[in-house]
Write a protein that holds these residues in place. Sequence first.
Motif, short mmCIF file in Angstrom:
data_model
loop_
_atom_site.label_atom_id
_atom_site.label_comp_id
_atom_site.label_asym_id
_atom_site.label_seq_id
_atom_site.Cartn_x
_atom_site.Cartn_y
_atom_site.Cartn_z
N ASP A 1 0.83 -1.20 0.00
CA ASP A 1 0.00 0.00 0.00
C ASP A 1 0.87 1.26 0.00
OD1 ASP A 1 -2.58 1.47 0.43
OD2 ASP A 1 -1.57 1.98 2.31
N GLY B 1 -4.75 -3.28 5.72
CA GLY B 1 -5.38 -2.12 5.09
C GLY B 1 -5.59 -0.98 6.06
N GLY C 1 -2.23 0.57 6.78
CA GLY C 1 -1.76 1.31 5.62
C GLY C 1 -2.38 2.70 5.54
N ASN D 1 -7.48 2.78 -2.94
CA ASN D 1 -6.06 2.39 -2.93
C ASN D 1 -5.93 0.92 -2.55
OD1 ASN D 1 -6.10 2.20 -0.02
ND2 ASN D 1 -6.01 4.43 0.03
N VAL D 2 -4.70 0.44 -2.44
CA VAL D 2 -4.45 -0.97 -2.12
C VAL D 2 -5.00 -1.30 -0.73
CG1 VAL D 2 -2.62 -2.67 -1.66
CG2 VAL D 2 -2.46 -1.15 -3.65
N ALA D 3 -4.84 -0.40 0.24
CA ALA D 3 -5.35 -0.65 1.59
C ALA D 3 -6.87 -0.80 1.58
CB ALA D 3 -4.95 0.50 2.53
#
Length: 170
Positions: free
Chosen positions: A22, A106, A109, A137-139
Amino acid sequence: MPDAVAATGRWYGLATVIVAMDQGSKWLASSELAYATPVKILSWFNLTLHHNEGAAFSFLAGAGGWQRWFFAVLALVVSGMIAYWIKELKPRQWQLSLALALVLGGALGNLVDRVYLGYVVDFISVHYRDWYFPTFNVADAAISVGAFLIIIDSVFNTVTDSPSNETGHS
C-alpha cells in the motif's frame, strides 16, 4: 503451541506485506501522477491521484480537521482489537485469520497516511462510462476483500472454538 505462534506470525506478516504494498504504491502514485488528472489504463480503469481527508467515500472530508485524529485513533483501536483476535484464533481458523490480516494491513496502511500526511492517498479509479466508483487504494481493496471474507466465513464456516462432543456423553 508453536503451530499457533507460527500461524499468528504468518498473519501479522501478511498484514505487514499489505502495508508495504500500500505505502509503496501510494508513494509511486504521488511521485508520478498529477493531482486529479486521470491516466487511462483501460476503458474502465484509470490512475487518478486524490487525497481523501475523510473516511470511506470521503465521509466527513470537509469537517475541519478533527476527523484526521478521530479516524487515526479509531483505526489504531480497531487494529489492536484485530491483532488480538488473530492471536486468539486457532490455526484451523485460517480463513478468518486471512480475512482479518487483510483488514489489519489495510487499516494500518491508511493509518500511516492519516498520521503522516493528514489525508489518505487514493489513486485507483474504476468507472463505467460517466459513472465513477470513488477512487481507492491498495489498503481499501484489502479492507474490502477482508470484510467480504469475514462475511463469507461467518455464513459458511463451521470451524468453531467449542470442543466437539468427544466424551461420549449425549
